[in-house]
Write an enzyme that holds these catalytic residues in place. Structure first.
Site, short mmCIF file in Angstrom:
data_model
loop_
_atom_site.label_atom_id
_atom_site.label_comp_id
_atom_site.label_asym_id
_atom_site.label_seq_id
_atom_site.Cartn_x
_atom_site.Cartn_y
_atom_site.Cartn_z
N ARG A 148 0.86 -1.18 0.00
CA ARG A 148 0.00 0.00 0.00
C ARG A 148 0.90 1.23 0.00
NH1 ARG A 148 -2.38 -3.36 4.11
NH2 ARG A 148 -4.48 -4.08 3.55
N LYS A 172 -2.47 -2.05 7.87
CA LYS A 172 -3.63 -1.50 8.57
C LYS A 172 -3.75 -2.12 9.96
CE LYS A 172 -6.44 -0.33 4.53
NZ LYS A 172 -7.73 -0.57 3.82
N HIS A 241 -1.75 2.31 -5.91
CA HIS A 241 -2.62 1.17 -5.69
C HIS A 241 -2.80 0.34 -6.96
CE1 HIS A 241 -4.34 -0.02 -1.90
NE2 HIS A 241 -5.38 -0.55 -2.50
N ARG A 244 -0.23 -2.21 -6.72
CA ARG A 244 -0.65 -3.25 -5.76
C ARG A 244 -1.67 -4.19 -6.41
NH1 ARG A 244 -1.42 -4.55 -0.17
NH2 ARG A 244 -3.61 -4.81 0.44
N HIS A 267 -4.60 -8.87 3.70
CA HIS A 267 -6.05 -8.79 3.82
C HIS A 267 -6.53 -9.62 5.02
CE1 HIS A 267 -6.72 -7.77 -0.71
NE2 HIS A 267 -6.43 -6.71 0.01
N TYR A 276 -9.81 -10.41 -7.11
CA TYR A 276 -8.80 -10.64 -8.14
C TYR A 276 -9.08 -11.93 -8.92
CZ TYR A 276 -6.45 -6.92 -5.69
OH TYR A 276 -6.16 -5.71 -5.11
#
Length: 301
Positions: A148, A172, A241, A244, A267, A276
């Site tokens: 990210r 995150k 992004h 990414r 994730h 994806y």
């Protein structure tokens, strides 16, 4: 209750948001627009007489007028908050918005580069320039490890293990993960580290620095990537992004290992990574349409 009464109640609620809840002007303006829509739609029925079937009809009408599910969800949330205020401070009997859900909008698929476009993006001709070396290292690392923007900007030299070919990433929720770093990214980072020693200034700790020796900003990274895409003739909006997304899509196409891609992206839920698989299916569909004899359209004679 007249239309004027409805407008007075809406005005009182907006004042409540400003003075008591101290919401930002931008947020208050958003509430004002959404509640104005409710007042407009309910002209023939006073606010205290609205029932759940009215709210559902309003939502359906707005959806038919082109409002997305996301916009309607935001609007219904504003209406629910308005009615909570009315029931608490103005004696309204119930909240007719409770239980009304917005229709789901299809999630747009993330934009990715093709492998050829990614390779073209990462071509740098002016390799002796320290800023070009830095940019190449940043973009190679971002694409190599699926970082990210915030992760890339905050990375420190000690987060990299050049010997092992790995990087420790803080994502995150301050969760850390270890991701592999490809050989091209490792080589680019090694070349940049040699330049970094002569640039660093007091207080800087990030792996990537500005030309003035300070920690590089996220905005600068994004702008440098955009400029590089323009120089390379890539006619699409390229931002960090996108690298990414491209990392995830290309890795999934090659390996088919969804769980591994999830872990490398950081994730929390595999459902986030599953988007994806749709990109991968589109890729396979294009190959099928181009190659399968029963899929190709017959040429006109």
């Amino acid at each position: 209750m007249t239309l004027e009464n409805s407008r007075e109640l809406a005005s009182a609620y907006l004042s409540h948001l400003v003075t008591e809840r101290r919401l930002s002007p931008l947020t208050c303006n958003s509430y004002a627009r959404d509640i104005a829509v409710l007042v407009r739609l309910s002209q023939s029925t006073s606010l205290d007489q609205l029932q759940i079937h009215h709210i559902r009809r309003f939502a359906a009408q707005l959806h038919g007028d082109g409002f997305s599910g996301r916009s309607l969800a935001r609007m219904l949330s504003a209406w629910r908050g308005f009615y909570r205020y009315l029931t608490r401070d103005h004696g309204f009997g119930s909240n007719p918005c409770t239980g009304v859900r917005a229709p789901k909008s299809p999630k747009p698929l993330p934009h990715t580069l093709s492998p050829d476009e990614a390779a073209k993006l990462l071509e740098f001709s002016n390799g002796d320039d320290s800023m070009a070396l830095r940019d190449k290292a940043m973009f190679e690392l971002c694409y190599s490890s699926g970082l990210r923007l915030a992760e890339l900007a905050s990375m420190k030299p000690e987060d990299l293990s050049l010997a092992d070919g790995t990087a420790r990433v803080t994502g995150k929720g301050k969760k850390t993960r270890i991701v592999p770093v490809g050989s091209k990214a490792l080589q680019a980072v090694r070349e940049w580290l040699q330049q970094r020693e002569g640039l660093i200034r007091a207080g800087a700790s990030a792996l990537f620095l500005s030309r003035y020796g300070k920690n590089i900003s996220r905005r600068s990274i994004a702008q440098r990537l955009k400029d590089q895409a323009v120089r390379q003739g890539i006619n699409t909006n390229v931002h960090p992004h996108v690298l990414r997304h491209s990392f995830a899509s290309h890795l999934l196409q090659s390996s088919g290992d969804l769980r591994a891609v999830q872990e490398m992206l950081g994730h929390a839920s595999i459902s986030t990574t599953q988007v994806y698989t749709h990109l991968d299916f589109q890729h396979l569909s294009r190959i099928y349409d181009a190659a399968h004899p029963r899929a190709r359209k017959k040429e006109k004679s």
